[in-house]
Design an enzyme around this catalytic site. Structure first.
Site, short mmCIF file in Angstrom:
data_model
loop_
_atom_site.label_atom_id
_atom_site.label_comp_id
_atom_site.label_asym_id
_atom_site.label_seq_id
_atom_site.Cartn_x
_atom_site.Cartn_y
_atom_site.Cartn_z
N HIS A 24 0.83 -1.21 0.00
CA HIS A 24 0.00 0.00 0.00
C HIS A 24 0.87 1.26 0.00
CE1 HIS A 24 -3.19 -2.54 2.22
NE2 HIS A 24 -3.65 -2.33 0.99
N LYS A 48 -14.70 -8.36 4.52
CA LYS A 48 -13.27 -8.61 4.74
C LYS A 48 -12.93 -8.93 6.19
CE LYS A 48 -11.22 -6.35 0.78
NZ LYS A 48 -10.11 -5.51 0.33
N ARG A 99 -1.59 -6.49 -8.26
CA ARG A 99 -0.54 -7.43 -7.89
C ARG A 99 -0.45 -8.58 -8.88
NH1 ARG A 99 -3.06 -7.75 -2.06
NH2 ARG A 99 -4.65 -8.49 -3.47
N SER A 137 -3.14 -7.67 2.75
CA SER A 137 -3.52 -7.48 4.16
C SER A 137 -4.11 -8.75 4.75
CB SER A 137 -4.52 -6.34 4.29
OG SER A 137 -3.94 -5.12 3.96
#
Length: 175
Positions: A24, A48, A99, A137
């Site tokens: 990030h 999440k 990514r 994360s």
């Protein structure tokens, strides 16, 4: 770097940042070079299963950005449709990090939907640095929950935040 009408170019980099990772921070540093002002939009995403509250995540992101010395970045929490938030903040650009191919497929679909909602705001994709591509994360939290080391994925202060939270909620596994 004002736009052709002399207005400040404002970008939004949205995410849950639960926790903020080195990946990030890399996207923030690079995205901040593309606009006059980059707003880090810290949002909620109940699917999440967040480890940190919205206020904790906002404070964490502010602290990490301050420690990086990036001065054209603001951190704002929001719980709304991204395009409405971006419009409210005067943004003309959404910054997203990629990514892998799976990220591209999801982000491409989201960019298309966002364009349908507001075609005055462009989405810009930044490829993750090769050394940071595997960092997510969700994986950082899983590794920490099982007692693994996360120092290669987050800053030392974020590592302490995560370890402290894991100590409070309890580790998983029996090793």
């Amino acid at each position: 770097m004002p736009d052709h009408n002399g207005r400040e170019r404002i970008g939004v980099y949205p995410g849950t940042f639960d926790p903020i990772t080195l990946g990030h921070i890399d996207i923030i540093r690079r995205g901040a070079k593309l606009v006059d002002r980059l707003i880090i939009g810290v949002t909620t995403n109940p699917s999440k299963n967040p480890m940190f509250t919205p206020d904790e995540r906002i404070a964490m992101v502010k602290r990490e950005i301050a420690s990086q010395g990036i001065d054209n970045v603001d951190v704002i929490g929001f719980n709304a449709l991204l395009m409405n938030f971006a419009e409210r903040e005067g943004a003309t650009v959404i910054v997203r990090g990629l990514r892998a191919v799976a990220d591209f497929e999801y982000e491409y679909q989201m960019a298309g939907m966002n364009q349908q909602l507001n075609d005055r705001i462009e989405t810009v994709f930044l490829m993750a640095d090769v050394s940071l591509q595997p960092i997510a994360s969700k994986l950082v939290k899983e590794i920490a929950m099982f007692g693994g080391e996360i120092e290669d994925f987050v800053t030392p202060t974020v590592r302490e935040d995560v370890i402290s939270r894991v100590d409070r909620i309890g580790r998983l596994g029996d090793y």
